[in-house]
Design a protein around this motif. Structure first.
Motif, PDB file in Angstrom:
ATOM      1  N   GLY A   1       0.838  -1.202   0.000  1.00 20.53           N
ATOM      2  CA  GLY A   1       0.000   0.000   0.000  1.00 20.53           C
ATOM      3  C   GLY A   1       0.869   1.247   0.000  1.00 20.53           C
ATOM      4  O   GLY A   1       1.962   1.237   0.574  1.00 20.53           O
TER       5      GLY A   1
ATOM      6  N   SER B   1       0.941   5.614   0.480  1.00 23.06           N
ATOM      7  CA  SER B   1       0.256   6.836   0.932  1.00 23.06           C
ATOM      8  C   SER B   1       1.238   8.009   0.809  1.00 23.06           C
ATOM      9  O   SER B   1       2.228   7.908   0.103  1.00 23.06           O
TER      10      SER B   1
ATOM     11  N   SER C   1      -0.888   3.601   4.716  1.00 21.56           N
ATOM     12  CA  SER C   1      -0.149   2.659   3.854  1.00 21.56           C
ATOM     13  C   SER C   1      -0.380   1.224   4.316  1.00 21.56           C
ATOM     14  O   SER C   1      -0.547   0.313   3.499  1.00 21.56           O
TER      15      SER C   1
ATOM     16  N   HIS D   1      -3.930   0.196   3.413  1.00 20.21           N
ATOM     17  CA  HIS D   1      -4.022  -0.117   1.977  1.00 20.21           C
ATOM     18  C   HIS D   1      -3.418  -1.486   1.672  1.00 20.21           C
ATOM     19  O   HIS D   1      -3.955  -2.230   0.848  1.00 20.21           O
TER      20      HIS D   1
ATOM     21  N   GLU E   1      -5.307  -4.563   0.035  1.00 17.08           N
ATOM     22  CA  GLU E   1      -4.841  -5.230  -1.187  1.00 17.08           C
ATOM     23  C   GLU E   1      -4.691  -6.739  -0.961  1.00 17.08           C
ATOM     24  O   GLU E   1      -4.858  -7.527  -1.890  1.00 17.08           O
TER      25      GLU E   1
END
Lengths: 293, 293
Positions: free
Chosen positions: B32, B34, B53, B56, B60
């Motif tokens: 992830g 950010s 992050s 994310h 994912e």
């Protein structure tokens, strides 16, 4: 009845703000000094400094604090040429009878030549030059601590710190300047210097200016190179302003006198004494503009 | 039972923060990205970026959001070498199972050589070099946007803006670089540029890096001079780190590849591929340190 009883002229720079209080006849009654008044760096700090400098001038004049509401304040402020900063200051719910402002450069320039065409070079915490041409100001430099202000006290200090960090990394000789910087801030590692100065104000870097100048006078090669690089830039913006105004040059600001010997001979030769200081320049310039409305 | 089910390795730089999520067997499950995670610039922004992050990466990996509480996060963060910034982050009431951090340089370096002695040169929004010597990190550069980071994307951009301001003042030729800078920011006066960039983040200056490099490749003298000055500094800190570690050099960061052709031949010749990325480096380094306690 809207006429003021008192007038305060304020000269607000990056390190200090100075107010002069006058009566309606133009007699100086008192002066006051406070901290930074650069509105592009911090509007709230600048407002506090403007207020404090006028309050101190009123106190020195032995007038009651309520005089504030009966005083028209005319200020030249660092950062006033930055539109967003000027816009924010226009909404100030100030405690004065009136409040008007322009850039510190404008008031210094107007005062320096008594409103006639001429040029000014300002070197203090920041640096800039300007020409007054038939009432219009044309500015050179004055781009602020991050992006410009070469030759200023803050710029000299920042360059000295960067040199010191490189010396601590072994990329440059750890000589007299680096030693002096470490001693001044009581920091003896790169990490400690960065931690102390990463968010420091320009004024904190400007503290180094006297010792850099002293080392340059003693022939320290690094200090001399910094002073010469800064002075080349200052001479260049002064020449631009002199070319534009076709007039004489006044130099002003806390560092200008010390750097004058390093300016180009043609620039040095053009230097004249100022007619009025920036505080009285602010009153003359802004009061005239108000009365013309 | 304190063992984590998941491990997240985080690489937090001045512009972006990247997390990789692994299971206990070391299988990569998701990644992830950010925003900025430089804790010396803004602790609150960095905390948000670290959290985002990892969230994310969990998304994912198609794992539920609650996985956060069952994930041990190991982060390498820009600015973690600044004591006051690191101190503030230690008080974070984070939502993870565990949270440990060190500098982004440390994790990049540990990952690059798989924990063996070696050197790294990081050139992204900021710049620095470091040597790993028997487990100890020795840093060169990494002094931040205001005081150093020469050769970095943000430094190249800042120098280009300063050049442009001088060109707008008539002190330098208004050539290809100045035109490109004005066009990029849609600012066509010094006042507009200063107003836009006076408080801008390093990443905003880094936006200029691709066009500076493009102009340098096309032979623009000003752009070339900036790239060469930056590269000289980068070569100097890389040589210091290589001399200290006696090892190979890994170069990393968003700008490193593009600048590599301008590094000194001896530095270029020492460059090797990295063994692991900084995210896995963070997990290896910090998990080992935790288990040793």
């Amino acid at each position: 009845m809207t006429q003021s009883t008192f007038y305060a002229g304020v000269d607000g720079g990056g390190t200090k703000c100075r107010a002069e209080l006058y009566d309606a006849a133009g007699n100086l009654l008192g002066a006051g000094i406070s901290g930074s008044a650069n509105i592009a760096r911090s509007g709230s700090v600048a407002r506090e400094s403007i207020l404090a400098s006028v309050q101190h001038a009123i106190a020195e004049a032995e007038l009651p604090p309520e005089t504030l509401a009966n005083t028209a304040v005319y200020a030249g402020l660092a950062g006033a040429n930055v539109p967003s900063a000027a816009g924010a200051l226009r909404n100030w719910q100030h405690p004065f009878q009136q409040f008007h402002f322009t850039s510190d450069l404008h008031t210094a320039l107007f005062g320096a030549h008594g409103g006639a065409n001429g040029a000014v070079l300002v070197v203090g915490t920041g640096s800039c030059a300007a020409a007054l041409v038939d009432g219009t100001l044309v500015q050179y430099g004055g781009h602020g601590f991050l992006l410009g202000d070469k030759g200023s006290g803050a710029w000299l200090g920042k360059q000295a710190v960067t040199h010191t960090l490189e010396a601590l990394d072994g990329l440059q000789e750890f000589g007299g300047l680096a030693k002096a910087v470490c001693q001044h801030y009581q920091c003896h590692s790169a990490v400690a210097l960065v931690d102390k100065l990463n968010h420091a104000s320009p004024g904190v870097f400007g503290e180094l200016c006297p010792l850099i100048l002293q080392l340059a006078h003693q022939g320290d090669a690094t200090a001399l190179a910094l002073v010469e690089e800064g002075s080349r830039y200052l001479s260049a913006i002064a020449r631009q302003a002199m070319g534009k105004s076709g007039g004489d040059l006044v130099i002003t600001g806390g560092v200008a006198g010390a750097l004058a010997p390093w300016l180009d001979p043609e620039v040095q030769a053009a230097v004249r004494e100022h007619q009025f200081g920036p505080e009285w320049g602010a009153i003359l310039l802004l009061r005239a503009a108000q009365e013309a409305k």
